[in-house]
Design a protein around this motif. Structure first.
Motif, PDB file in Angstrom:
ATOM      1  N   GLN A   1       0.817  -1.210   0.000  1.00  0.00           N
ATOM      2  CA  GLN A   1       0.000   0.000   0.000  1.00  0.00           C
ATOM      3  C   GLN A   1       0.849   1.257   0.000  1.00  0.00           C
ATOM      4  O   GLN A   1       1.993   1.232   0.431  1.00  0.00           O
ATOM      5  CB  GLN A   1      -0.912   0.021   1.215  1.00  0.00           C
ATOM      6  N   ALA A   2       0.254   2.320  -0.492  1.00  0.00           N
ATOM      7  CA  ALA A   2       0.772   3.672  -0.361  1.00  0.00           C
ATOM      8  C   ALA A   2      -0.356   4.472   0.279  1.00  0.00           C
ATOM      9  O   ALA A   2      -1.365   4.777  -0.368  1.00  0.00           O
ATOM     10  CB  ALA A   2       1.168   4.263  -1.709  1.00  0.00           C
ATOM     11  N   ALA A   3      -0.198   4.760   1.563  1.00  0.00           N
ATOM     12  CA  ALA A   3      -1.255   5.424   2.324  1.00  0.00           C
ATOM     13  C   ALA A   3      -1.139   6.945   2.168  1.00  0.00           C
ATOM     14  O   ALA A   3      -0.039   7.487   2.060  1.00  0.00           O
ATOM     15  CB  ALA A   3      -1.151   5.038   3.799  1.00  0.00           C
ATOM     16  N   TYR A   4      -2.299   7.596   2.174  1.00  0.00           N
ATOM     17  CA  TYR A   4      -2.327   9.045   1.987  1.00  0.00           C
ATOM     18  C   TYR A   4      -3.464   9.674   2.769  1.00  0.00           C
ATOM     19  O   TYR A   4      -4.377   8.989   3.236  1.00  0.00           O
ATOM     20  CB  TYR A   4      -2.451   9.400   0.505  1.00  0.00           C
ATOM     21  N   VAL A   5      -3.380  10.985   2.868  1.00  0.00           N
ATOM     22  CA  VAL A   5      -4.455  11.806   3.415  1.00  0.00           C
ATOM     23  C   VAL A   5      -4.633  12.968   2.446  1.00  0.00           C
ATOM     24  O   VAL A   5      -3.651  13.583   2.029  1.00  0.00           O
ATOM     25  CB  VAL A   5      -4.097  12.349   4.824  1.00  0.00           C
ATOM     26  N   ASP A   6      -5.859  13.251   2.055  1.00  0.00           N
ATOM     27  CA  ASP A   6      -6.153  14.438   1.256  1.00  0.00           C
ATOM     28  C   ASP A   6      -6.503  15.565   2.220  1.00  0.00           C
ATOM     29  O   ASP A   6      -7.289  15.374   3.149  1.00  0.00           O
ATOM     30  CB  ASP A   6      -7.314  14.181   0.294  1.00  0.00           C
ATOM     31  N   ASP A   7      -5.911  16.737   1.997  1.00  0.00           N
ATOM     32  CA  ASP A   7      -6.125  17.844   2.941  1.00  0.00           C
ATOM     33  C   ASP A   7      -7.380  18.657   2.637  1.00  0.00           C
ATOM     34  O   ASP A   7      -7.712  19.569   3.380  1.00  0.00           O
ATOM     35  CB  ASP A   7      -4.897  18.744   3.005  1.00  0.00           C
ATOM     36  N   GLY A   8      -8.083  18.342   1.568  1.00  0.00           N
ATOM     37  CA  GLY A   8      -9.302  19.080   1.223  1.00  0.00           C
ATOM     38  C   GLY A   8      -9.028  20.390   0.511  1.00  0.00           C
ATOM     39  O   GLY A   8      -9.945  21.117   0.159  1.00  0.00           O
ATOM     40  N   GLU A   9      -7.762  20.690   0.288  1.00  0.00           N
ATOM     41  CA  GLU A   9      -7.381  21.932  -0.391  1.00  0.00           C
ATOM     42  C   GLU A   9      -6.467  21.655  -1.573  1.00  0.00           C
ATOM     43  O   GLU A   9      -5.613  22.471  -1.919  1.00  0.00           O
ATOM     44  CB  GLU A   9      -6.727  22.889   0.606  1.00  0.00           C
ATOM     45  N   GLY A  10      -6.630  20.482  -2.174  1.00  0.00           N
ATOM     46  CA  GLY A  10      -5.896  20.175  -3.390  1.00  0.00           C
ATOM     47  C   GLY A  10      -4.541  19.524  -3.197  1.00  0.00           C
ATOM     48  O   GLY A  10      -3.729  19.521  -4.124  1.00  0.00           O
ATOM     49  N   ARG A  11      -4.313  18.955  -2.011  1.00  0.00           N
ATOM     50  CA  ARG A  11      -3.031  18.292  -1.755  1.00  0.00           C
ATOM     51  C   ARG A  11      -3.268  16.896  -1.214  1.00  0.00           C
ATOM     52  O   ARG A  11      -4.151  16.681  -0.396  1.00  0.00           O
ATOM     53  CB  ARG A  11      -2.209  19.105  -0.752  1.00  0.00           C
ATOM     54  N   ARG A  12      -2.452  15.960  -1.688  1.00  0.00           N
ATOM     55  CA  ARG A  12      -2.492  14.581  -1.203  1.00  0.00           C
ATOM     56  C   ARG A  12      -1.152  14.313  -0.495  1.00  0.00           C
ATOM     57  O   ARG A  12      -0.094  14.385  -1.104  1.00  0.00           O
ATOM     58  CB  ARG A  12      -2.705  13.611  -2.352  1.00  0.00           C
ATOM     59  N   ILE A  13      -1.250  13.995   0.782  1.00  0.00           N
ATOM     60  CA  ILE A  13      -0.076  13.766   1.612  1.00  0.00           C
ATOM     61  C   ILE A  13       0.180  12.262   1.678  1.00  0.00           C
ATOM     62  O   ILE A  13      -0.601  11.522   2.266  1.00  0.00           O
ATOM     63  CB  ILE A  13      -0.296  14.320   3.033  1.00  0.00           C
ATOM     64  N   PHE A  14       1.278  11.815   1.057  1.00  0.00           N
ATOM     65  CA  PHE A  14       1.671  10.410   1.121  1.00  0.00           C
ATOM     66  C   PHE A  14       2.564  10.219   2.335  1.00  0.00           C
ATOM     67  O   PHE A  14       3.585  10.888   2.468  1.00  0.00           O
ATOM     68  CB  PHE A  14       2.416   9.991  -0.154  1.00  0.00           C
ATOM     69  N   TYR A  15       2.173   9.285   3.226  1.00  0.00           N
ATOM     70  CA  TYR A  15       2.920   9.153   4.472  1.00  0.00           C
ATOM     71  C   TYR A  15       3.459   7.751   4.746  1.00  0.00           C
ATOM     72  O   TYR A  15       4.276   7.587   5.661  1.00  0.00           O
ATOM     73  CB  TYR A  15       2.085   9.629   5.664  1.00  0.00           C
ATOM     74  N   HIS A  16       3.062   6.742   3.996  1.00  0.00           N
ATOM     75  CA  HIS A  16       3.582   5.399   4.269  1.00  0.00           C
ATOM     76  C   HIS A  16       3.408   4.514   3.042  1.00  0.00           C
ATOM     77  O   HIS A  16       2.312   4.437   2.487  1.00  0.00           O
ATOM     78  CB  HIS A  16       2.851   4.774   5.457  1.00  0.00           C
ATOM     79  N   THR A  17       4.495   3.859   2.646  1.00  0.00           N
ATOM     80  CA  THR A  17       4.461   2.907   1.536  1.00  0.00           C
ATOM     81  C   THR A  17       5.132   1.624   1.994  1.00  0.00           C
ATOM     82  O   THR A  17       6.205   1.671   2.605  1.00  0.00           O
ATOM     83  CB  THR A  17       5.196   3.476   0.301  1.00  0.00           C
ATOM     84  N   VAL A  18       4.497   0.499   1.688  1.00  0.00           N
ATOM     85  CA  VAL A  18       5.046  -0.796   2.106  1.00  0.00           C
ATOM     86  C   VAL A  18       4.589  -1.880   1.132  1.00  0.00           C
ATOM     87  O   VAL A  18       3.484  -1.809   0.587  1.00  0.00           O
ATOM     88  CB  VAL A  18       4.623  -1.142   3.555  1.00  0.00           C
ATOM     89  N   ILE A  19       5.476  -2.850   0.921  1.00  0.00           N
ATOM     90  CA  ILE A  19       5.168  -4.054   0.150  1.00  0.00           C
ATOM     91  C   ILE A  19       5.489  -5.244   1.046  1.00  0.00           C
ATOM     92  O   ILE A  19       6.552  -5.272   1.694  1.00  0.00           O
ATOM     93  CB  ILE A  19       6.009  -4.148  -1.150  1.00  0.00           C
ATOM     94  N   ASP A  20       4.609  -6.232   1.082  1.00  0.00           N
ATOM     95  CA  ASP A  20       4.850  -7.451   1.855  1.00  0.00           C
ATOM     96  C   ASP A  20       6.197  -8.033   1.446  1.00  0.00           C
ATOM     97  O   ASP A  20       6.497  -8.160   0.259  1.00  0.00           O
ATOM     98  CB  ASP A  20       3.718  -8.444   1.578  1.00  0.00           C
ATOM     99  N   GLU A  21       7.005  -8.388   2.432  1.00  0.00           N
ATOM    100  CA  GLU A  21       8.366  -8.871   2.140  1.00  0.00           C
ATOM    101  C   GLU A  21       8.384 -10.105   1.252  1.00  0.00           C
ATOM    102  O   GLU A  21       9.363 -10.331   0.523  1.00  0.00           O
ATOM    103  CB  GLU A  21       9.147  -9.105   3.422  1.00  0.00           C
TER     104      GLU A  21
END
Length: 114
Positions: A26-46
């Protein structure tokens, strides 16, 4: 092994790498509601490492973010590194600011209270 696919799962606020129906990254994100997507964590099962899946995941997530007219805010070290090597996204990057980190922290706090 089923074909590997990547999809945005907006209900879970993440792009997912799937082996059939099984989420293996996964690549987890949060949208700030003002046109920005904050990517904060990326992981692939080992068990799926070394197949280039993280790069495919990052490319699709970033391409779709740009296509949606959103700015990319890289907090995740993998996404930061990927962006450093793929300069085509340079015009679509906004560096994290204290205000955006507060948006991220508040969103994550709300998710953990559910």
């Amino acid at each position: 092994m089923a074909p590997i696919s990547i999809r945005n799962n907006p209900d879970r606020l993440r792009y997912e790498v799937l082996d059939g129906d099984l989420a293996i990254g996964q690549a987890a994100y949060v949208d700030d509601g003002e046109g920005r997507r904050i990517f904060y964590h990326t992981v692939i099962d080992e068990d799926y490492g070394g197949q280039g899946l993280a790069g495919r995941l990052a490319a699709q997530a970033l391409d779709e973010t740009v296509a949606a007219g959103l700015m990319i805010v890289p907090v995740c070290p993998y996404i930061k590194n990927y962006l450093g090597k793929h300069t085509q996204y340079a015009d679509n990057i906004q560096k994290p600011t204290p205000a955006l980190l507060t948006v991220l922290n508040n969103a994550l706090a709300r998710r953990t209270r559910r």
